[in-house]
Motif scaffolding. Sequence first.
Motif, mmCIF file in Angstrom:
data_model
loop_
_atom_site.group_PDB
_atom_site.id
_atom_site.type_symbol
_atom_site.label_atom_id
_atom_site.label_comp_id
_atom_site.label_asym_id
_atom_site.label_seq_id
_atom_site.Cartn_x
_atom_site.Cartn_y
_atom_site.Cartn_z
ATOM 1 N N ILE A 101 0.842 -1.189 0.000
ATOM 2 C CA ILE A 101 0.000 0.000 0.000
ATOM 3 C C ILE A 101 0.879 1.243 0.000
ATOM 4 O O ILE A 101 2.097 1.154 0.188
ATOM 5 N N THR A 102 0.276 2.385 -0.164
ATOM 6 C CA THR A 102 1.028 3.641 -0.179
ATOM 7 C C THR A 102 1.517 3.987 1.222
ATOM 8 O O THR A 102 0.924 3.569 2.231
ATOM 9 N N GLY A 103 2.561 4.784 1.269
ATOM 10 C CA GLY A 103 3.077 5.247 2.558
ATOM 11 C C GLY A 103 2.056 6.086 3.310
ATOM 12 O O GLY A 103 1.928 5.979 4.535
ATOM 13 N N VAL A 104 1.311 6.912 2.592
ATOM 14 C CA VAL A 104 0.341 7.793 3.248
ATOM 15 C C VAL A 104 -0.787 6.983 3.881
ATOM 16 O O VAL A 104 -1.259 7.318 4.978
ATOM 17 N N LEU A 105 -1.216 5.904 3.235
ATOM 18 C CA LEU A 105 -2.259 5.066 3.819
ATOM 19 C C LEU A 105 -1.719 4.310 5.026
ATOM 20 O O LEU A 105 -2.389 4.228 6.071
ATOM 21 N N LYS A 106 -0.515 3.770 4.935
ATOM 22 C CA LYS A 106 0.073 3.060 6.083
ATOM 23 C C LYS A 106 0.222 4.003 7.265
ATOM 24 O O LYS A 106 -0.066 3.642 8.418
ATOM 25 N N ASN A 107 0.658 5.226 7.015
ATOM 26 C CA ASN A 107 0.813 6.214 8.075
ATOM 27 C C ASN A 107 -0.532 6.505 8.744
ATOM 28 O O ASN A 107 -0.631 6.558 9.977
ATOM 29 N N ALA A 108 -1.573 6.652 7.937
ATOM 30 C CA ALA A 108 -2.905 6.926 8.477
ATOM 31 C C ALA A 108 -3.418 5.747 9.306
ATOM 32 O O ALA A 108 -4.019 5.937 10.370
ATOM 33 N N LEU A 109 -3.172 4.547 8.834
ATOM 34 C CA LEU A 109 -3.573 3.361 9.593
ATOM 35 C C LEU A 109 -2.832 3.307 10.932
ATOM 36 O O LEU A 109 -3.417 2.998 11.972
ATOM 37 N N ASP A 110 -1.547 3.623 10.913
ATOM 38 C CA ASP A 110 -0.732 3.555 12.123
ATOM 39 C C ASP A 110 -1.119 4.607 13.158
ATOM 40 O O ASP A 110 -0.881 4.416 14.349
ATOM 41 N N TYR A 111 -1.694 5.718 12.714
ATOM 42 C CA TYR A 111 -2.026 6.798 13.638
ATOM 43 C C TYR A 111 -3.267 6.513 14.485
ATOM 44 O O TYR A 111 -3.583 7.275 15.387
#
Length: 197
Positions: free
Chosen positions: A92-102
């Motif tokens: 997946i994209t970095g931005v989606l992974k970051n959002a999931l992690d937050y």
Amino acid sequence: MAADIRIAIIPGSTRDTRFGDKPTRWIQEIAAARGNMEVELVDLRDFDMPFFNEIASNMWVPTQNPEAVRWQKTVAQFDGYIFVTPEYNRSITGVLKNALDYAYPEWNRKAAACVGYGPTGATRAVEHLRLIAVELQMAPTRTGVHIQGADFMAALKGEKRVEELEYLRPNIDSILDELVWWTRTLKAGRDTAAAAS
């Protein structure tokens, strides 16, 4: 049946030239027309979150970044999710992974469906997203939707509209059926647990 569940549709890319708006609109229109769920676009472009740099997950420590807290509050409002994702380097994209992690408790015990697009239909990204969803205590649907190959390239070039890919409708109907079932089941479970505590 009346719409008794709220579903967020989350595009997984924030690029200016993203293709994802096309399948996102298509899925949103089909889901809204069913009348058994309230659907809302939740665009990562609207959340200016930095790369995750908190002390720990918000499962353990409250998040300090105000934009990430706003994201968590937004995610928490929904009973289930549809992720519309491209594939970047087999994930997946970095931005989606970051959002999931937050977020963490906000995702827990909720359902998730996946729509992938790209030359291979984002199959590897969707599989990775399902694993992440499990770790976040979400229940991903078995069925996915994959816009791929020559059809993806034709839609990317504007030679074909995604809405013309009617052979994908059975899969779309399946993911939405599964999403509604899991969302209602998990919502009932959450409500029962909340009432008991």
